[in-house]
Design a protein around this motif. Structure first.
Motif, short mmCIF file in Angstrom:
data_model
loop_
_atom_site.label_atom_id
_atom_site.label_comp_id
_atom_site.label_asym_id
_atom_site.label_seq_id
_atom_site.Cartn_x
_atom_site.Cartn_y
_atom_site.Cartn_z
N TYR A 210 0.83 -1.21 0.00
CA TYR A 210 0.00 0.00 0.00
C TYR A 210 0.87 1.26 0.00
O TYR A 210 0.68 2.17 -0.82
CB TYR A 210 -0.90 -0.06 1.22
N PHE A 211 1.86 1.31 0.89
CA PHE A 211 2.74 2.48 0.95
C PHE A 211 3.58 2.60 -0.32
O PHE A 211 3.77 3.70 -0.85
CB PHE A 211 3.65 2.39 2.18
N ASP A 212 4.08 1.47 -0.82
CA ASP A 212 4.88 1.50 -2.04
C ASP A 212 4.07 2.04 -3.22
O ASP A 212 4.57 2.84 -4.02
CB ASP A 212 5.39 0.10 -2.37
N ASP A 213 2.82 1.58 -3.34
CA ASP A 213 1.98 2.00 -4.45
C ASP A 213 1.70 3.50 -4.40
O ASP A 213 1.84 4.20 -5.41
CB ASP A 213 0.66 1.23 -4.44
N MET A 214 1.29 3.99 -3.26
CA MET A 214 0.98 5.41 -3.14
C MET A 214 2.24 6.26 -3.32
O MET A 214 2.20 7.32 -3.97
CB MET A 214 0.33 5.71 -1.80
N SER A 215 3.36 5.79 -2.79
CA SER A 215 4.62 6.53 -2.96
C SER A 215 5.01 6.60 -4.43
O SER A 215 5.47 7.63 -4.92
CB SER A 215 5.75 5.86 -2.17
N GLY A 216 4.81 5.48 -5.15
CA GLY A 216 5.14 5.46 -6.57
C GLY A 216 4.32 6.44 -7.38
O GLY A 216 4.84 7.14 -8.25
N ALA A 217 3.01 6.49 -7.09
CA ALA A 217 2.14 7.42 -7.80
C ALA A 217 2.53 8.87 -7.51
O ALA A 217 2.65 9.70 -8.42
CB ALA A 217 0.68 7.17 -7.41
N MET A 218 2.74 9.18 -6.23
CA MET A 218 3.07 10.55 -5.85
C MET A 218 4.42 10.99 -6.38
O MET A 218 4.60 12.13 -6.83
CB MET A 218 2.99 10.70 -4.34
N ALA A 219 5.40 10.09 -6.32
CA ALA A 219 6.74 10.44 -6.79
C ALA A 219 6.74 10.74 -8.29
O ALA A 219 7.41 11.68 -8.74
CB ALA A 219 7.72 9.31 -6.47
N HIS A 220 6.00 9.95 -9.06
CA HIS A 220 5.98 10.19 -10.51
C HIS A 220 5.27 11.50 -10.84
O HIS A 220 5.74 12.26 -11.69
CB HIS A 220 5.30 9.04 -11.24
N ILE A 221 4.15 11.76 -10.17
CA ILE A 221 3.44 13.02 -10.41
C ILE A 221 4.35 14.20 -10.07
O ILE A 221 4.42 15.18 -10.81
CB ILE A 221 2.14 13.08 -9.59
N GLN A 222 5.04 14.09 -8.95
CA GLN A 222 5.95 15.16 -8.56
C GLN A 222 7.03 15.38 -9.61
O GLN A 222 7.37 16.52 -9.95
CB GLN A 222 6.59 14.82 -7.21
N LYS A 223 7.54 14.29 -10.16
CA LYS A 223 8.61 14.39 -11.16
C LYS A 223 8.14 15.08 -12.43
O LYS A 223 8.80 16.00 -12.93
CB LYS A 223 9.13 12.99 -11.48
N VAL A 224 6.98 14.66 -12.95
CA VAL A 224 6.54 15.21 -14.24
C VAL A 224 5.93 16.60 -14.08
O VAL A 224 5.98 17.42 -15.01
CB VAL A 224 5.54 14.27 -14.95
N ALA A 225 5.36 16.89 -12.90
CA ALA A 225 4.73 18.20 -12.69
C ALA A 225 5.77 19.28 -12.40
O ALA A 225 5.50 20.47 -12.61
CB ALA A 225 3.72 18.13 -11.55
#
Length: 321
Positions: A210-225
Motif C-alpha cells: 500500500y505504501f509503495d503504491d501510493m509513494s510510486g504514484a506521488m513520486a511520478h506526479i511530482q517528477k513530471v509536474a
C-alpha cells in the motif's frame, strides 16, 4: 519490518505532495442504494451521515445520474455538515477520438449543472472519470479534455479525476500534470486508488504494498509536474479489505480480523503519513451481485464495508498512531 518502522521510513522520505506534519483526513466511499437495492433518499443519506460523523465528515460518490445521487445527497450533506466529492462517469471511446461526446458524461454533467447550484459549499470536489485510464476507455489527453469542460462550468469548485495508482505511476496520466491551458487546466485534485488486496498480498504484509503504491504514484506526479507539484493534492481515492463473507484473492484472505489488521497498519499509517484517503467503503452493499475477478473466479463484493448494511461497525477503528 514492523509497521512503526515502515511509517518512520515513509515519513522521512515523504514526497512533497503530502505533508508529514499534518494528519490525513479520512473519508468514505458511499453507495447510492439501500441493502435491498433501492435508491437512497435524502433521509437515508442523513442516517448514513449520523452514523459516520464520529469517524469522518467527508464522502465520495461515483455518478451524477444513477439514483439521482446529487439531488438526494447534497441536501443531506448540507443539513449534517458533511462534504461530498461528486462523480461524473466517462465511458469508452476510440483512442483517436478527441471529442467530448460520451453519452454517460453528458448525462452526468447535465445532472450536476442542475443539482450543484446552491450547494457549492458542501461540494469538496468533482471527479471526472473513475478508473477510465485503467480500463483503457480514455487516454490521458482525452480525459483531460473532459476535465476541462467541467472545470470551466464549475469555476469555484475543484475538479479532478480518480484512477488506479499505477496509471499515475506509469505515465499514462502525465498529460493531466504537464499541460495547463484554458481548455485543459492543470489537474490539481487526484484520487489514486490503491488496493493491496487486489495484488494478492497477505493482510500482515499489505501495508508495505500500500505504501509503495501510493509513494510510486506521488513520486511520478511530482517528477513530471515539476514546479507545479506543490499545487497538486494527491489523495488515496479507494482502499479497503473484504470482511467475513467476502472472497479471497490469491494470498489476500477475506475476513474481519484481516480487515482490522489492514486498517490498523495501512489505513492508520497512511493517515499518520499525512495522506488523505477514502476507505472503500462505508457500508456493506448486500444488493451487489457477484462479479468475475481478474483470475476468472466469481468474487463477492457485498462485504467491503467498515460497517454492516444495518450500520454497525465491524471492528476497532482506533488508530495506534
Amino acid at each position: 519490518m514492523r509497521p512503526s518502522t515502515l511509517l518512520s521510513l515513509a515519513l522521512a522520505a515523504a514526497p512533497a505532495l503530502v505533508s508529514a506534519s499534518t494528519r490525513g483526513t479520512l473519508g468514505f466511499s458511499l453507495g447510492d442504494k439501500t441493502a435491498d437495492g433501492k435508491c437512497k433518499t435524502t433521509s437515508d443519506y442523513e442516517t448514513d451521515f449520523d452514523n459516520l460523523k464520529d469517524l469522518a465528515t467527508l464522502v465520495r460518490t461515483y455518478s451524477g445520474t444513477e439514483c439521482d445521487t446529487p439531488q438526494n445527497i447534497l441536501p443531506a450533506a448540507k443539513k449534517k455538515n458533511f462534504k461530498v466529492v461528486l462523480g461524473i462517469w466517462v465511458g469508452a471511446q476510440d483512442s483517436d477520438d478527441t471529442s467530448t461526446n460520451d453519452a454517460s458524461f453528458k448525462k452526468d454533467f447535465a445532472a450536476l449543472k442542475k443539482a450543484v447550484p446552491g450547494y457549492e459549499d458542501v461540494v469538496e470536489a468533482i471527479t471526472v472519470g473513475s478508473e477510465t485510464l485503467y480500463r483503457g476507455d480514455q487516454t490521458g489527453p482525452s480525459l483531460h479534455n473532459y476535465i476541462g469542460l467541467v472545470a470551466k462550468q464549475f469555476k469555484t469548485i475543484t475538479v479532478g479525476t480518480a484512477d488506479s495508482w499505477n496509471k499515475f505511476a506509469d505515465g499514462t496520466a502525465d498529460d493531466l500534470f504537464t499541460r495547463d491551458t484554458e481548455d485543459a487546466p492543470l489537474v490539481t485534485y487526484v484520487l489514486a486508488n490503491a488496493f493491496a488486496y487486489w495484488q494478492g498480498t497477505t493482510a500482515k504484509e499489505a501495508y508495505k504494498t500500500y505504501f509503495d503504491d501510493m509513494s510510486g504514484a506521488m513520486a511520478h506526479i511530482q517528477k513530471v509536474a515539476g514546479t507545479n507539484s506543490d499545487k497538486i493534492h494527491v489523495i488515496n481515492g479507494e482502499t479497503g479489505w473484504p470482511t467475513d463473507g467476502g472472497s479471497d484473492y490469491e494470498a489476500a484472505k477475506a475476513g474481519t480480523d484481516n480487515a482490522e489488521t489492514f486498517w490498523q497498519t495501512g489505513v492508520c499509517g497512511m493517515l499518520a503519513w499525512g495522506v488523505d484517503l477514502f476507505y472503500f467503503e462505508a457500508y456493506d452493499e448486500s444488493w451487489k451481485p457477484d462479479s468475475t475477478g481478474d483470475n476468472g473466479k466469481a468474487m463477492d463484493e457485498k462485504h467491503w464495508g467498515l460497517m454492516t448494511a444495518d450500520r454497525k461497525v465491524k471492528f476497532n477503528t482506533t488508530c495506534p498512531y
